[in-house]
Write a protein that holds these residues in place. Structure first.
Motif, PDB file in Angstrom:
ATOM      1  N   ALA A 249       0.812  -1.220   0.000  1.00  0.00           N
ATOM      2  CA  ALA A 249       0.000   0.000   0.000  1.00  0.00           C
ATOM      3  C   ALA A 249       0.846   1.269   0.000  1.00  0.00           C
ATOM      4  O   ALA A 249       0.332   2.354  -0.319  1.00  0.00           O
ATOM      5  CB  ALA A 249      -0.954   0.001   1.187  1.00  0.00           C
ATOM      6  N   ASP A 250       2.133   1.170   0.349  1.00  0.00           N
ATOM      7  CA  ASP A 250       3.023   2.318   0.334  1.00  0.00           C
ATOM      8  C   ASP A 250       3.693   2.530  -1.018  1.00  0.00           C
ATOM      9  O   ASP A 250       4.413   3.518  -1.201  1.00  0.00           O
ATOM     10  CB  ASP A 250       4.096   2.161   1.416  1.00  0.00           C
ATOM     11  N   TYR A 251       3.497   1.611  -1.941  1.00  0.00           N
ATOM     12  CA  TYR A 251       4.000   1.736  -3.315  1.00  0.00           C
ATOM     13  C   TYR A 251       2.830   2.177  -4.198  1.00  0.00           C
ATOM     14  O   TYR A 251       1.942   1.367  -4.485  1.00  0.00           O
ATOM     15  CB  TYR A 251       4.505   0.395  -3.823  1.00  0.00           C
ATOM     16  N   PRO A 252       2.797   3.393  -4.682  1.00  0.00           N
ATOM     17  CA  PRO A 252       1.625   3.842  -5.456  1.00  0.00           C
ATOM     18  C   PRO A 252       1.312   2.968  -6.667  1.00  0.00           C
ATOM     19  O   PRO A 252       0.133   2.626  -6.896  1.00  0.00           O
ATOM     20  CB  PRO A 252       2.014   5.261  -5.883  1.00  0.00           C
ATOM     21  N   GLU A 253       2.321   2.603  -7.444  1.00  0.00           N
ATOM     22  CA  GLU A 253       2.059   1.827  -8.658  1.00  0.00           C
ATOM     23  C   GLU A 253       1.715   0.375  -8.336  1.00  0.00           C
ATOM     24  O   GLU A 253       0.749  -0.189  -8.886  1.00  0.00           O
ATOM     25  CB  GLU A 253       3.268   1.885  -9.607  1.00  0.00           C
ATOM     26  N   LEU A 254       2.466  -0.262  -7.482  1.00  0.00           N
ATOM     27  CA  LEU A 254       2.202  -1.657  -7.139  1.00  0.00           C
ATOM     28  C   LEU A 254       0.850  -1.815  -6.452  1.00  0.00           C
ATOM     29  O   LEU A 254       0.153  -2.821  -6.658  1.00  0.00           O
ATOM     30  CB  LEU A 254       3.310  -2.215  -6.245  1.00  0.00           C
ATOM     31  N   TRP A 255       0.455  -0.829  -5.651  1.00  0.00           N
ATOM     32  CA  TRP A 255      -0.829  -0.926  -4.949  1.00  0.00           C
ATOM     33  C   TRP A 255      -1.990  -0.750  -5.928  1.00  0.00           C
ATOM     34  O   TRP A 255      -2.982  -1.479  -5.873  1.00  0.00           O
ATOM     35  CB  TRP A 255      -0.892   0.088  -3.822  1.00  0.00           C
ATOM     36  N   ASP A 256      -1.853   0.181  -6.863  1.00  0.00           N
ATOM     37  CA  ASP A 256      -2.875   0.351  -7.890  1.00  0.00           C
ATOM     38  C   ASP A 256      -2.957  -0.917  -8.748  1.00  0.00           C
ATOM     39  O   ASP A 256      -4.056  -1.394  -9.076  1.00  0.00           O
ATOM     40  CB  ASP A 256      -2.527   1.555  -8.764  1.00  0.00           C
ATOM     41  N   PHE A 257      -1.823  -1.463  -9.117  1.00  0.00           N
ATOM     42  CA  PHE A 257      -1.727  -2.702  -9.904  1.00  0.00           C
ATOM     43  C   PHE A 257      -2.419  -3.861  -9.182  1.00  0.00           C
ATOM     44  O   PHE A 257      -3.214  -4.604  -9.774  1.00  0.00           O
ATOM     45  CB  PHE A 257      -0.240  -2.982 -10.115  1.00  0.00           C
ATOM     46  N   THR A 258      -2.155  -4.008  -7.896  1.00  0.00           N
ATOM     47  CA  THR A 258      -2.746  -5.108  -7.119  1.00  0.00           C
ATOM     48  C   THR A 258      -4.259  -4.971  -7.059  1.00  0.00           C
ATOM     49  O   THR A 258      -4.998  -5.948  -7.259  1.00  0.00           O
ATOM     50  CB  THR A 258      -2.154  -5.132  -5.700  1.00  0.00           C
ATOM     51  N   ARG A 259      -4.746  -3.779  -6.782  1.00  0.00           N
ATOM     52  CA  ARG A 259      -6.187  -3.567  -6.700  1.00  0.00           C
ATOM     53  C   ARG A 259      -6.858  -3.772  -8.050  1.00  0.00           C
ATOM     54  O   ARG A 259      -7.953  -4.314  -8.130  1.00  0.00           O
ATOM     55  CB  ARG A 259      -6.502  -2.173  -6.145  1.00  0.00           C
ATOM     56  N   ALA A 260      -6.207  -3.320  -9.121  1.00  0.00           N
ATOM     57  CA  ALA A 260      -6.789  -3.486 -10.459  1.00  0.00           C
ATOM     58  C   ALA A 260      -6.943  -4.964 -10.808  1.00  0.00           C
ATOM     59  O   ALA A 260      -7.978  -5.378 -11.360  1.00  0.00           O
ATOM     60  CB  ALA A 260      -5.923  -2.783 -11.499  1.00  0.00           C
ATOM     61  N   LEU A 261      -5.950  -5.777 -10.495  1.00  0.00           N
ATOM     62  CA  LEU A 261      -6.049  -7.203 -10.775  1.00  0.00           C
ATOM     63  C   LEU A 261      -7.104  -7.857  -9.885  1.00  0.00           C
ATOM     64  O   LEU A 261      -7.864  -8.717 -10.342  1.00  0.00           O
ATOM     65  CB  LEU A 261      -4.686  -7.879 -10.595  1.00  0.00           C
ATOM     66  N   TYR A 262      -7.170  -7.450  -8.632  1.00  0.00           N
ATOM     67  CA  TYR A 262      -8.198  -7.975  -7.733  1.00  0.00           C
ATOM     68  C   TYR A 262      -9.594  -7.659  -8.256  1.00  0.00           C
ATOM     69  O   TYR A 262     -10.519  -8.491  -8.146  1.00  0.00           O
ATOM     70  CB  TYR A 262      -8.010  -7.383  -6.334  1.00  0.00           C
ATOM     71  N   GLN A 263      -9.766  -6.475  -8.839  1.00  0.00           N
ATOM     72  CA  GLN A 263     -11.070  -6.048  -9.332  1.00  0.00           C
ATOM     73  C   GLN A 263     -11.403  -6.608 -10.712  1.00  0.00           C
ATOM     74  O   GLN A 263     -12.512  -6.388 -11.217  1.00  0.00           O
ATOM     75  CB  GLN A 263     -11.123  -4.519  -9.369  1.00  0.00           C
ATOM     76  N   ALA A 264     -10.477  -7.324 -11.339  1.00  0.00           N
ATOM     77  CA  ALA A 264     -10.754  -7.944 -12.637  1.00  0.00           C
ATOM     78  C   ALA A 264     -11.906  -8.932 -12.492  1.00  0.00           C
ATOM     79  O   ALA A 264     -12.058  -9.586 -11.443  1.00  0.00           O
ATOM     80  CB  ALA A 264      -9.513  -8.653 -13.165  1.00  0.00           C
ATOM     81  N   PRO A 265     -12.752  -9.067 -13.502  1.00  0.00           N
ATOM     82  CA  PRO A 265     -13.917  -9.954 -13.385  1.00  0.00           C
ATOM     83  C   PRO A 265     -13.555 -11.367 -12.943  1.00  0.00           C
ATOM     84  O   PRO A 265     -12.694 -12.019 -13.533  1.00  0.00           O
ATOM     85  CB  PRO A 265     -14.480  -9.946 -14.813  1.00  0.00           C
ATOM     86  N   GLY A 266     -14.186 -11.803 -11.846  1.00  0.00           N
ATOM     87  CA  GLY A 266     -14.024 -13.159 -11.357  1.00  0.00           C
ATOM     88  C   GLY A 266     -12.869 -13.387 -10.415  1.00  0.00           C
ATOM     89  O   GLY A 266     -12.792 -14.438  -9.762  1.00  0.00           O
ATOM     90  N   ILE A 267     -11.945 -12.433 -10.285  1.00  0.00           N
ATOM     91  CA  ILE A 267     -10.734 -12.672  -9.487  1.00  0.00           C
ATOM     92  C   ILE A 267     -10.998 -12.578  -7.991  1.00  0.00           C
ATOM     93  O   ILE A 267     -10.454 -13.362  -7.196  1.00  0.00           O
ATOM     94  CB  ILE A 267      -9.610 -11.716  -9.910  1.00  0.00           C
TER      95      ILE A 267
END
Length: 314
Positions: A249-267
């Protein structure tokens, strides 16, 4: 955590004394391939996947099975989250294929004199009554190439070299690196793993600055292999494995990346943070002798992201 020795289950922890306090992950031993030419043909309903909600290696296979639309083709059984003196354990009736109560019984059916660790994932062949493969990196590629599987390849030929290079960096430093830090029994081994882990995370943060995913505009195998570690990082690895220089959560890009993949359909339905925390904090009694499971941290995985993962075409 235990292992089998000539077909007999033994409750044995990793021998880090022999390696100067460093954790060394044993190699997997079943490497069969599903292909039209070999003994394991790609037939719907023939194969069964044994997994844990908690395990990042098993999580890779669940994600790929979901992305490729193989839920009806490949059935699945889940072990219980706690892994204690009997290793991975099934609830009553949770293994309809072999009727096992312990995962080591599945290994024993495949190889009566098996010696080695009893790990997930396991891909089982109902027809030949044996283990096809227990190496997650190979299982996900078999699922990716399954005849008629949904969507584009996760490792397309034009990106294969780049994806392989990313995997070669991410696996030792990050995927296995958190374990090398957490299971270390000497300061030197821990320090080495810790420094390599955060150097790799720093490098990926820079790589993701200005690009959507590791190899381009769409997630590939490399992104999903990284994701299963990142999604566990703040909930478990920061505290339990002492990977505490900073959170994802302290890495802006990695945290956005992680949330985006989590929010992918079905994940999101493949992620069970309750099972993840129960497993790590409750099972590793050499690290957490009380078995107390922390109530936090509060993690907002649904916050808006600048990245977007489009639904996989049917």
């Amino acid at each position: 955590m235990g292992m089998m020795v000539e077909g007999v289950w033994r409750d044995i922890w990793y021998d880090t004394a022999a390696t100067g306090g460093a954790f060394q992950r044993p190699a997997t031993q079943f490497h069969g391939r599903i292909s039209a030419e070999g003994p394991f043909a790609p037939q719907a309903g023939r194969y069964h996947l044994y997994v844990s909600w908690a395990c990042p290696w098993a999580h890779r296979t669940l994600i790929t099975r979901k992305l490729k639309g193989l839920e009806d083709a490949i059935s699945v059984s889940f072990v219980e989250p706690l892994m204690l003196e009997h290793g991975w354990t099934f609830a009553q009736g949770a293994d309809p294929v072999n009727g096992a109560r312990f995962l080591w019984e599945v290994y024993a059916k495949a190889e009566a004199a098996y010696t080695g660790r009893v790990t997930v994932p396991v891909l089982w062949d109902r027809e030949r009554k044996t283990i096809v493969n227990n190496e997650s990196a190979e299982i996900i590629r078999m699922f990716d190439a399954w005849p008629g599987a949904r969507g584009p390849l996760l490792r397309p030929p034009e990106l294969a070299a780049e994806i392989d290079a990313l995997n070669d960096m991410i696996y030792p430093a990050i995927n296995n690196g958190v374990y090398r830090a957490g299971f270390a029994t000497s300061q030197a081994a821990y320090d080495e793993a810790f420094d390599a882990l955060f150097a790799a995370l720093d490098a990926l943060e820079l790589r993701l600055n200005g690009r959507a995913f590791l190899a381009g505009e769409h997630p590939t195998e490399a992104d999903w292999r990284l994701f299963t570690t990142l999604i566990r990082f703040d909930a478990v690895y920061v505290g339990h494995f002492k990977c505490n220089r900073q959170r994802i959560a302290d890495y802006p890009e990695l945290w956005d990346f992680t949330r985006a993949l989590y929010q992918a359909p079905g994940i999101a339905e493949t992620v069970r943070l309750d099972q993840i925390k129960t497993h790590y904090y409750g099972s590793h009694r050499t690290i957490n002798p009380t078995g107390i499971i922390p109530k936090g941290p509060a993690i907002d995985l649904l916050a808006p992201t600048r990245r977007r993962v489009d639904p996989v075409p049917v």
